[in-house]
Design a protein around this motif. Structure first.
Motif, PDB file in Angstrom:
ATOM      1  N   GLN A  34      45.051   7.289   6.217  1.00 20.30           N
ATOM      2  CA  GLN A  34      44.877   7.943   7.513  1.00 20.30           C
ATOM      3  C   GLN A  34      43.801   9.017   7.380  1.00 20.30           C
ATOM      4  O   GLN A  34      43.477   9.435   6.269  1.00 20.30           O
ATOM      5  CB  GLN A  34      46.178   8.620   7.963  1.00 20.30           C
ATOM      6  CG  GLN A  34      47.335   7.697   8.183  1.00 20.30           C
ATOM      7  CD  GLN A  34      48.579   8.470   8.607  1.00 20.30           C
ATOM      8  OE1 GLN A  34      48.545   9.669   8.857  1.00 20.30           O
ATOM      9  NE2 GLN A  34      49.700   7.782   8.688  1.00 20.30           N
ATOM     10  N   ASP A  35      43.278   9.492   8.523  1.00 19.93           N
ATOM     11  CA  ASP A  35      42.339  10.609   8.438  1.00 19.93           C
ATOM     12  C   ASP A  35      43.128  11.899   8.224  1.00 19.93           C
ATOM     13  O   ASP A  35      44.357  11.918   8.288  1.00 19.93           O
ATOM     14  CB  ASP A  35      41.407  10.665   9.654  1.00 19.93           C
ATOM     15  CG  ASP A  35      42.096  11.032  10.956  1.00 19.93           C
ATOM     16  OD1 ASP A  35      43.098  11.782  10.939  1.00 19.93           O
ATOM     17  OD2 ASP A  35      41.610  10.582  12.002  1.00 19.93           O
ATOM     18  N   LEU A  36      42.419  12.977   7.954  1.00 19.70           N
ATOM     19  CA  LEU A  36      43.082  14.243   7.601  1.00 19.70           C
ATOM     20  C   LEU A  36      43.963  14.775   8.729  1.00 19.70           C
ATOM     21  O   LEU A  36      45.071  15.259   8.474  1.00 19.70           O
ATOM     22  CB  LEU A  36      42.046  15.285   7.188  1.00 19.70           C
ATOM     23  CG  LEU A  36      41.275  14.984   5.898  1.00 19.70           C
ATOM     24  CD1 LEU A  36      40.269  16.090   5.615  1.00 19.70           C
ATOM     25  CD2 LEU A  36      42.218  14.803   4.724  1.00 19.70           C
ATOM     26  N   ALA A  37      43.507  14.695   9.978  1.00 25.84           N
ATOM     27  CA  ALA A  37      44.304  15.204  11.102  1.00 25.84           C
ATOM     28  C   ALA A  37      45.585  14.400  11.271  1.00 25.84           C
ATOM     29  O   ALA A  37      46.665  14.978  11.463  1.00 25.84           O
ATOM     30  CB  ALA A  37      43.477  15.185  12.389  1.00 25.84           C
ATOM     31  N   GLU A  38      45.481  13.079  11.201  1.00 28.23           N
ATOM     32  CA  GLU A  38      46.683  12.235  11.310  1.00 28.23           C
ATOM     33  C   GLU A  38      47.651  12.513  10.168  1.00 28.23           C
ATOM     34  O   GLU A  38      48.860  12.585  10.373  1.00 28.23           O
ATOM     35  CB  GLU A  38      46.300  10.744  11.266  1.00 28.23           C
ATOM     36  CG  GLU A  38      45.578  10.224  12.472  1.00 28.23           C
ATOM     37  CD  GLU A  38      45.096   8.802  12.257  1.00 28.23           C
ATOM     38  OE1 GLU A  38      45.305   7.987  13.176  1.00 28.23           O
ATOM     39  OE2 GLU A  38      44.522   8.502  11.189  1.00 28.23           O
TER      40      GLU A  38
END
Length: 149
Positions: A34-38
């Motif tokens: 996942q990306d960092l925000a997710e």
């Protein structure tokens, strides 16, 4: 205990189970894909569920290399009913390592949480022989279930 706060870290000969907040965000994001925000949102939600005693999730790190290999624990925990739903996600590991992790989860469920029934969710990256050796049996719907006899 008002939360599951004291249930970390857990150690096995090869692995350390610890809260996801104890690992670098980038490391968790790489394993969860996942990306960092997710990833940050997922960690926050997961830890809230753990502190609310609704679920119990650990990041699982290989002790020798300090590399996160996955995460697992209990998606749902119903302490009054003595039931839970176990899971393990992340890299597919050799059967001997899977056995060490699955056995630790079952022993923790039985000894610490006093669970008498466990179902296993998302077992696709677990060897069936490992799951069976830990005491799980498959039902007619191909679901894995463990119960203390």
């Amino acid at each position: 205990m008002s939360s599951f706060e004291g249930y970390h870290p857990l150690l096995t000969p090869q692995f350390r189970f610890d809260w996801l907040t104890q690992f670098r965000l980038k490391q968790v994001a790489a394993v969860t894909d996942q990306d960092l925000a997710e990833t940050a949102e997922w960690i926050n939600t997961t830890m809230h569920q753990t502190m609310s005693r609704n679920a119990l999730t650990w990041g699982i790190e290989r002790r020798a290399t300090h590399r996160l290999v996955g995460w697992g624990g209990f998606h749902t925990v119903d302490l009054p009913a003595h039931k839970g739903q176990a899971y393990l996600s992340g890299q597919t590991l050799p059967a001997s390592e899977q056995q060490e992790i699955v056995d630790r989860l079952v022993n923790f469920a039985r000894e610490e949480l006093q669970l008498t029934v466990l179902t296993l969710k998302d077992s696709q990256n677990l060897d069936d022989a490992v799951v069976a050796a830990a005491g799980f049996e498959q039902d007619a719907h191909q679901n894995w279930r463990w119960s203390q006899h």
